[in-house]
Design an enzyme around this catalytic site. Structure first.
Site: not given
Length: 477
Positions: A249, A271, A384
């Site tokens: 990722d 992503k 995040m």
């Protein structure tokens, strides 16, 4: 990579060696070990070089180098102490498209000799691109102690039975799995114990008993850590170097990806916010598909797979399809980034607990319950959350957390370009607006942030950002 490592078949091939002294002797020894037919030219040739070349079927010519000697040669080695002559040989060879090595002059070479660990048929070459040959030799010396001489016998044994195994198994994967089992089992141990006959008998029996069928593969859910490749676990590295397919990722650093098996299929499934290369359902389908083809699949995830990594969702999909799997934990970003920035997550003077919080919920409309995040003796770590930093700050202050609560943003933690920005709940959003630290980042909220300036060894940016913010505020005023 400045040079592409290759292994050159020189058996009974014509090679030109220019020079007749000690340096030429070292190169002649290496070339004759590889089976080359040497044509050596020099005005004078030491007796040891002469004997070696002639014993191995080569030719000695006393005289001066001339360009016509390059005709028909597969490579040329210049081992003289005459710089002008070396330059001429290099120019002539390049013009004739003949690979050339000029000893101790990388700029004049089209190929260079590595430091060699010889366990023929197993050979390891180590190169520093001509920049640090002593370091390459030191590494070779270390590898010499780590690779037993028995590997030569093991390589020879495998070579003798390779064709039989190829006939037994119809697929490359079947052959590879068979040999991996043999090379990590009792056959290899018998070879290392110098019991060659017993090793050969065991191998024959294993070939006879083997079945040519496509087994179910396996998926390894591997935590790649926060970025620094030295934070990988031994198990993670071992599985990465065995994998047939690697799905990685966006949070996995290029340095970590580079440690995967060279001939593995590398599939990027990263992503980032609002930029999904592949949906989660698509990733699940890929894992199942490759495993059912009998392949070993590594799902390489930044940090730890089970901490905001959706590892649980992927394992559910594998379990439903009957695909075997293993989980290899990784160092999560909160632990690694806080450590590298000198911010302990717990400290008996400041915080007795720590809580990991995601700043990105499954539903964008969902909201955090900030009233549950007000304990002053608890450290909060937001994953995040960089794009929602103003909302996080406002939410905590609105719920009652003090505006002076220390906050740190750790950007690209553990990597060479790690940056740390510190402020308070009331100032951190403006500071970040000025500093523009990039993702991936984590946000640490709590009194432990005060220890950053005292315990960190990474460079700091908060003073620079504060200065920039002061300038912005002055202009606004």
């Amino acid at each position: 990579m400045e040079y592409l490592p290759l292994f050159f078949d020189l058996k009974n091939r014509p090679v030109l060696l220019v020079g007749g002294g000690d340096v030429a002797l070292r190169k002649a020894r290496l070339l004759t070990r590889a089976g080359a037919l040497i044509h050596l030219i020099a005005p004078e040739v030491c007796e040891e070089v002469k004997m070696l070349v002639e014993q191995k079927g080569g030719q000695i010519e006393l005289g001066k180098y001339r360009k016509s000697l390059l005709q028909g040669r597969v490579l040329v080695v210049a081992a003289t102490d005459n710089q002008s002559l070396n330059e001429s040989i290099s120019f002539d060879a390049r013009s004739a498209n003949v690979p050339v090595n000029v000893v101790d002059s990388p700029a004049l070479c089209t190929f260079i000799f590595p430091a060699i660990v010889d366990r023929s048929p197993i050979v390891v070459g180590i190169s520093s691109a001509g920049k640090a040959p002593v370091l390459a030799r030191n590494l070779r010396a270390r590898l010499e102690t780590l690779i037993p001489q028995g590997y030569a016998d093991l390589g020879a044994l495998v070579g003798r039975f390779r064709q039989q195994v190829k006939q037994k198994f119809s697929t490359v994967d079947g052959r590879r799995l068979f040999w991996e089992k043999i090379l990590s089992g009792p056959v290899a141990e018998k070879v290392f114990a110098e019991q060659q006959d017993e090793a050969e008998q065991l191998l024959r029996s294993a070939i006879e008993a083997a079945e040519d069928k496509s087994p179910m593969g396996e998926v390894y859910l591997v935590g790649a850590g926060p970025g620094d490749p030295e934070l990988l676990t031994f198990k993670a590295l071992r599985l990465m170097q065995q994998a047939d397919v690697v799905l990685y990722d966006a949070l996995v650093s290029p340095e970590v990806v580079d440690l995967c098996r060279r001939d593995a299929d590398l599939i990027y499934v990263g992503k980032r916010r609002d930029q999904h290369t592949l949906s989660q359902e698509g990733i699940n389908e890929l894992l199942v598909k490759h495993a059912k083809q009998g392949k070993r699949v590594v799902r390489l995830k930044g940090g730890d797979p089970f901490i905001f990594g959706r590892g649980g969702e992927e394992l559910q999909a594998l379990s439903e399809q009957g695909v075997p799997f293993q989980v290899v934990p990784g160092i999560t970003a909160a632990s690694a980034c806080s450590s590298y920035s000198g911010i302990p997550l717990t400290h008996r003077d400041y915080a007795q607990s720590v809580r990991f919080v995601t700043g990105q919920l499954k539903s964008r409309q969902a909201e955090l319950d900030f009233s549950d995040l007000l304990a002053t003796n608890e450290t909060l770590v937001f994953y995040m959350g960089l794009h929602t930093l103003p909302d996080i700050s406002a939410g905590l202050m609105g719920a009652g957390r003090s505006a002076s609560t220390p906050v740190a943003i750790v950007s690209r933690g553990t990597c060479k370009d790690q940056r740390v920005l510190t402020g308070t709940l009331s100032t951190i959003s403006d500071l970040q607006e000025s500093a523009q630290l990039p993702a991936p980042s984590i946000i640490i909220v709590g009194e432990v942030v005060k220890l950053h300036s005292e315990l960190t060894w990474f460079g700091e940016v908060h003073q620079e950002a504060n200065h920039a913010l002061e300038q912005v505020q002055q202009l606004s005023a």
